[in-house]
Scaffold this motif. Structure first.
Motif, PDB file in Angstrom:
ATOM      1  N   LEU A  49      14.078 -13.812 -12.390  1.00  0.00           N
ATOM      2  CA  LEU A  49      13.731 -13.047 -11.197  1.00  0.00           C
ATOM      3  C   LEU A  49      12.396 -13.558 -10.680  1.00  0.00           C
ATOM      4  N   ARG A  50      12.335 -13.860  -9.390  1.00  0.00           N
ATOM      5  CA  ARG A  50      11.097 -14.341  -8.758  1.00  0.00           C
ATOM      6  C   ARG A  50      10.648 -13.302  -7.736  1.00  0.00           C
ATOM      7  N   VAL A  51       9.433 -12.757  -7.920  1.00  0.00           N
ATOM      8  CA  VAL A  51       8.901 -11.717  -7.049  1.00  0.00           C
ATOM      9  C   VAL A  51       7.736 -12.301  -6.259  1.00  0.00           C
ATOM     10  N   VAL A  52       7.878 -12.328  -4.942  1.00  0.00           N
ATOM     11  CA  VAL A  52       6.825 -12.836  -4.056  1.00  0.00           C
ATOM     12  C   VAL A  52       6.144 -11.633  -3.404  1.00  0.00           C
ATOM     13  N   LEU A  53       4.822 -11.587  -3.493  1.00  0.00           N
ATOM     14  CA  LEU A  53       4.049 -10.475  -2.946  1.00  0.00           C
ATOM     15  C   LEU A  53       3.471 -10.889  -1.599  1.00  0.00           C
ATOM     16  N   GLU A  54       3.883 -10.181  -0.555  1.00  0.00           N
ATOM     17  CA  GLU A  54       3.461 -10.500   0.804  1.00  0.00           C
ATOM     18  C   GLU A  54       2.954  -9.240   1.507  1.00  0.00           C
ATOM     19  N   PRO A  55       1.796  -8.752   1.127  1.00  0.00           N
ATOM     20  CA  PRO A  55       1.305  -7.510   1.739  1.00  0.00           C
ATOM     21  C   PRO A  55       0.990  -7.703   3.215  1.00  0.00           C
ATOM     22  N   ASN A  56       1.244  -6.660   4.001  1.00  0.00           N
ATOM     23  CA  ASN A  56       0.971  -6.701   5.434  1.00  0.00           C
ATOM     24  C   ASN A  56      -0.474  -6.295   5.706  1.00  0.00           C
ATOM     25  N   LEU A  57      -1.404  -7.033   5.138  1.00  0.00           N
ATOM     26  CA  LEU A  57      -2.822  -6.724   5.301  1.00  0.00           C
ATOM     27  C   LEU A  57      -3.567  -8.012   5.638  1.00  0.00           C
ATOM     28  N   SER A  58      -3.512  -8.422   6.885  1.00  0.00           N
ATOM     29  CA  SER A  58      -4.160  -9.662   7.283  1.00  0.00           C
ATOM     30  C   SER A  58      -5.675  -9.552   7.282  1.00  0.00           C
ATOM     31  N   SER A  59      -6.189  -8.318   7.402  1.00  0.00           N
ATOM     32  CA  SER A  59      -7.633  -8.137   7.491  1.00  0.00           C
ATOM     33  C   SER A  59      -8.315  -8.070   6.136  1.00  0.00           C
ATOM     34  N   ALA A  60      -7.560  -7.852   5.084  1.00  0.00           N
ATOM     35  CA  ALA A  60      -8.156  -7.710   3.752  1.00  0.00           C
ATOM     36  C   ALA A  60      -7.565  -8.754   2.819  1.00  0.00           C
ATOM     37  N   ARG A  61      -8.353  -9.760   2.493  1.00  0.00           N
ATOM     38  CA  ARG A  61      -7.909 -10.829   1.627  1.00  0.00           C
ATOM     39  C   ARG A  61      -7.808 -10.320   0.194  1.00  0.00           C
ATOM     40  N   ARG A  62      -6.631 -10.405  -0.401  1.00  0.00           N
ATOM     41  CA  ARG A  62      -6.432  -9.948  -1.776  1.00  0.00           C
ATOM     42  C   ARG A  62      -6.383 -11.178  -2.676  1.00  0.00           C
ATOM     43  N   THR A  63      -7.301 -11.297  -3.598  1.00  0.00           N
ATOM     44  CA  THR A  63      -7.413 -12.516  -4.394  1.00  0.00           C
ATOM     45  C   THR A  63      -7.114 -12.312  -5.868  1.00  0.00           C
ATOM     46  N   ILE A  64      -6.913 -11.080  -6.311  1.00  0.00           N
ATOM     47  CA  ILE A  64      -6.598 -10.802  -7.713  1.00  0.00           C
ATOM     48  C   ILE A  64      -5.282 -10.030  -7.776  1.00  0.00           C
ATOM     49  N   VAL A  65      -4.389 -10.463  -8.647  1.00  0.00           N
ATOM     50  CA  VAL A  65      -3.137  -9.755  -8.891  1.00  0.00           C
ATOM     51  C   VAL A  65      -3.141  -9.267 -10.333  1.00  0.00           C
ATOM     52  N   CYS A  66      -2.854  -7.987 -10.528  1.00  0.00           N
ATOM     53  CA  CYS A  66      -2.747  -7.414 -11.875  1.00  0.00           C
ATOM     54  C   CYS A  66      -1.346  -6.856 -12.072  1.00  0.00           C
ATOM     55  N   ILE A  67      -0.778  -7.092 -13.225  1.00  0.00           N
ATOM     56  CA  ILE A  67       0.531  -6.539 -13.555  1.00  0.00           C
ATOM     57  C   ILE A  67       0.455  -5.829 -14.897  1.00  0.00           C
ATOM     58  N   LYS A  68       1.239  -4.778 -15.022  1.00  0.00           N
ATOM     59  CA  LYS A  68       1.337  -4.027 -16.268  1.00  0.00           C
ATOM     60  C   LYS A  68       2.801  -4.006 -16.678  1.00  0.00           C
ATOM     61  N   PHE A 100      -4.568 -12.211 -12.673  1.00  0.00           N
ATOM     62  CA  PHE A 100      -4.763 -13.627 -12.386  1.00  0.00           C
ATOM     63  C   PHE A 100      -5.215 -13.786 -10.945  1.00  0.00           C
ATOM     64  N   ARG A 101      -5.842 -14.909 -10.680  1.00  0.00           N
ATOM     65  CA  ARG A 101      -6.321 -15.204  -9.343  1.00  0.00           C
ATOM     66  C   ARG A 101      -5.168 -15.671  -8.467  1.00  0.00           C
ATOM     67  N   ALA A 102      -5.219 -15.280  -7.202  1.00  0.00           N
ATOM     68  CA  ALA A 102      -4.170 -15.662  -6.254  1.00  0.00           C
ATOM     69  C   ALA A 102      -4.772 -16.413  -5.075  1.00  0.00           C
ATOM     70  N   ASP A 103      -5.797 -17.204  -5.342  1.00  0.00           N
ATOM     71  CA  ASP A 103      -6.418 -17.992  -4.280  1.00  0.00           C
ATOM     72  C   ASP A 103      -5.481 -19.112  -3.842  1.00  0.00           C
ATOM     73  N   GLY A 104      -5.713 -19.609  -2.642  1.00  0.00           N
ATOM     74  CA  GLY A 104      -4.909 -20.717  -2.144  1.00  0.00           C
ATOM     75  C   GLY A 104      -3.996 -20.297  -1.017  1.00  0.00           C
ATOM     76  N   PRO A 105      -3.301 -21.271  -0.415  1.00  0.00           N
ATOM     77  CA  PRO A 105      -2.479 -20.991   0.768  1.00  0.00           C
ATOM     78  C   PRO A 105      -1.165 -20.281   0.478  1.00  0.00           C
ATOM     79  N   HIS A 106      -0.719 -20.296  -0.773  1.00  0.00           N
ATOM     80  CA  HIS A 106       0.594 -19.747  -1.099  1.00  0.00           C
ATOM     81  C   HIS A 106       0.491 -18.274  -1.489  1.00  0.00           C
ATOM     82  N   ARG A 107       1.557 -17.523  -1.146  1.00  0.00           N
ATOM     83  CA  ARG A 107       1.635 -16.129  -1.558  1.00  0.00           C
ATOM     84  C   ARG A 107       1.777 -16.051  -3.073  1.00  0.00           C
ATOM     85  N   PRO A 108       1.154 -15.051  -3.718  1.00  0.00           N
ATOM     86  CA  PRO A 108       1.314 -14.925  -5.170  1.00  0.00           C
ATOM     87  C   PRO A 108       2.760 -14.627  -5.538  1.00  0.00           C
ATOM     88  N   ALA A 109       3.242 -15.307  -6.564  1.00  0.00           N
ATOM     89  CA  ALA A 109       4.615 -15.126  -7.026  1.00  0.00           C
ATOM     90  C   ALA A 109       4.628 -14.919  -8.531  1.00  0.00           C
TER      91      ALA A 109
END
Length: 291
Positions: free
Chosen positions: A61-80, A115-124
């Motif tokens: 299963l591949r989950v791509v996170l694409e939040p609709n928040l262009s004004s707030a850069r999200r650079t850290i992804v946490c999963i539990k 983990f960090r989600a920096d870069g041009p690609h959406r975190p997956a």
């Protein structure tokens, strides 16, 4: 990207018959894997927090996170990961390459991974189900909860992958920012501290004198009456060697997956001195109620 796989899409407005998705959460089935073992089911979610629940897990299963928040850069992804995540591996995808984040046998219960989600690609996030020779796969459910955070300081203060934890006291600038940006700001006393060597964390039991604000209900009334005292629990690192102390403290921090994590926690009298000095020099980042 990923060789020799077939991608099945589960997007908003384009749901497959075994998908059930809203803006934040997804629940789906892995029955399609019985057709072709190369199948990877892909899900796109558009919130900064939510959950994934995979029933009858298939191959991957591949989950791509694409939040609709262009004004707030999200650079850290946490999963539990859920407690039922047995016999599975979790990867993060960077530039088309998979990097192992957690696998069975290395995952303490209730652990959170960031983990960090920096870069041009959406975190997956890539979830791979392990082989089940006894047919038990058909009765399994696995998944995880996720959060996208704005910056490093918002991440819970535990030793997550790719993040450096710190136990040093906050300086004046960090303290003045903490009272403006924290998920909770509470004045109170430390009633007790317990330690968990397995998860390398400590838990503070706090009796609140005043709850200035909190994002959720971490600090609750001890009795049904609205005016009764409030208490709550705050997590921190075991390596910080937190001990019960006399006097009042100002507790600040972040909330993640329904838990409070400690940020700055000066003695209240020390905070007052810092804030009043900053206020006189007009260097305070926000107004704070003094009483």
């Amino acid at each position: 990207m990923l060789p020799n796989v077939i991608i099945l899409m589960c997007m908003l407005g384009h749901q497959l018959r075994h998908c059930s998705a809203d803006l934040c959460n997804w629940t789906g089935s892995g029955f399609a894997a019985g057709v072709d073992s190369r199948i990877v089911l892909q899900v796109r979610l558009r919130c900064t927090e939510g959950s994934v629940r995979w029933v009858y897990p298939g191959q991957a299963l591949r989950v791509v996170l694409e939040p609709n928040l262009s004004s707030a850069r999200r650079t850290i992804v946490c999963i539990k990961p859920s407690p039922s995540l047995r016999g599975a591996s979790v990867f993060i995808e960077r530039a088309g390459e998979l990097e192992l984040l957690v696998t069975e046998g290395r995952r303490p219960r209730h652990q959170v991974y960031c983990f960090r989600a920096d870069g041009p690609h959406r975190p997956a996030i890539y979830l791979q189900s392990g082989p089940q020779s006894d047919g038990a796969w058909s009765r399994r459910t696995m998944g995880f909860r996720y959060e996208l955070l704005r910056n490093r300081s918002a991440a819970p203060n535990v030793g997550h992958r790719g993040l450096q934890a710190s136990c040093r006291p906050c300086n004046d600038t960090e303290l003045l920012m903490a009272i403006c940006n924290s998920d909770f700001v509470v004045r109170g006393h430390i009633k007790n501290v317990s330690h968990d060597s397995e998860h390398q964390t400590s838990l503070l039991e706090v009796s609140a004198v005043r709850v200035y604000w909190q994002r959720s209900g971490v600090f609750e009334h001890q009795a049904a009456a609205p005016g009764s005292p409030r208490s709550g629990h705050i997590h921190t690192l075991l390596q910080c060697h937190v001990k019960p102390g006399d006097g009042e403290f100002l507790f600040t921090g972040s909330e993640h997956f329904g838990e409070a994590w400690l940020g700055c926690a000066p003695r209240y009298k020390d905070f007052l001195s810092v804030y009043k000095t900053a206020w006189a020099a007009r260097r305070n980042s926000c107004d704070f109620p003094l009483d």
